[in-house]
Write an enzyme that holds these catalytic residues in place. Structure first.
Site, short mmCIF file in Angstrom:
data_model
loop_
_atom_site.label_atom_id
_atom_site.label_comp_id
_atom_site.label_asym_id
_atom_site.label_seq_id
_atom_site.Cartn_x
_atom_site.Cartn_y
_atom_site.Cartn_z
CE1 TYR A 1 14.93 27.94 -9.38
CE2 TYR A 1 13.76 29.09 -7.64
CZ TYR A 1 14.16 27.91 -8.24
OH TYR A 1 13.79 26.72 -7.70
CD GLU B 1 24.17 20.34 0.90
OE1 GLU B 1 24.10 21.36 0.22
OE2 GLU B 1 24.12 19.20 0.45
CG ASN C 1 19.21 18.45 -12.60
OD1 ASN C 1 19.58 17.33 -12.88
ND2 ASN C 1 19.44 18.98 -11.46
CB CYS D 1 18.97 21.61 -8.66
SG CYS D 1 18.53 19.98 -8.11
CG HIS D 2 19.99 20.82 -2.82
ND1 HIS D 2 20.62 19.82 -3.51
CD2 HIS D 2 20.85 21.28 -1.91
CE1 HIS D 2 21.84 19.68 -2.99
NE2 HIS D 2 22.01 20.55 -2.02
#
Length: 104
Positions: free
Chosen positions: A39, A99, A62, A70-71
């Site tokens: 963040y 990912e 969001n 956002c993850h």
DNA sequence: ACCGTATCAACTA
DNA sequence: TAGTTGATACGGT
């Protein structure tokens, strides 16, 4: 690919978001696959730096939750933090594991 | 490990 | 306008 990044940006502009929110969301969309930012790092990226709190608030509103990565935004401690999407932090962890192959 | 403080933006009364 | 909250960060105890 139904929603291009440019389309998402255009949608964001259509929402009732403030400039700051849009700024954060756009930067979040700019995160590439395999990229994980904290963040604070994201806050510094948009030029606010110390607005890590406001950044979190922006991500939580969001409107394109599943479309925006956002993850890929986690805490500086290395923990995932929170997640407004389905499954909460659990889902976030799986997404990152899928990912970015984070270490469990 | 736990608590308090710092800092920013948005929301509500 | 003032007070509270929040998907945090950092330092002190």
């Amino acid at each position: 690919m139904k929603a291009s990044k440019r389309d998402l940006l255009r949608k964001l502009d259509s929402y009732n978001l403030t400039e700051f929110q849009k700024l954060v969301l756009k930067e979040t969309l700019n995160i590439e696959k395999g990229e994980v930012l904290t963040y604070k790092q994201l806050a510094e990226r948009i030029g606010h730096g110390k607005a890590y709190r406001a950044v979190g608030s922006a991500l939580k509103i969001n409107p394109l939750a599943p479309m925006i990565p956002c993850h890929r935004v986690i805490r500086s401690d290395g923990t995932l933090g929170n997640y407004s999407g389905t499954g909460g932090s659990r889902r976030k962890r799986e997404l990152l594991a899928s990912e970015n192959a984070i270490a469990s």
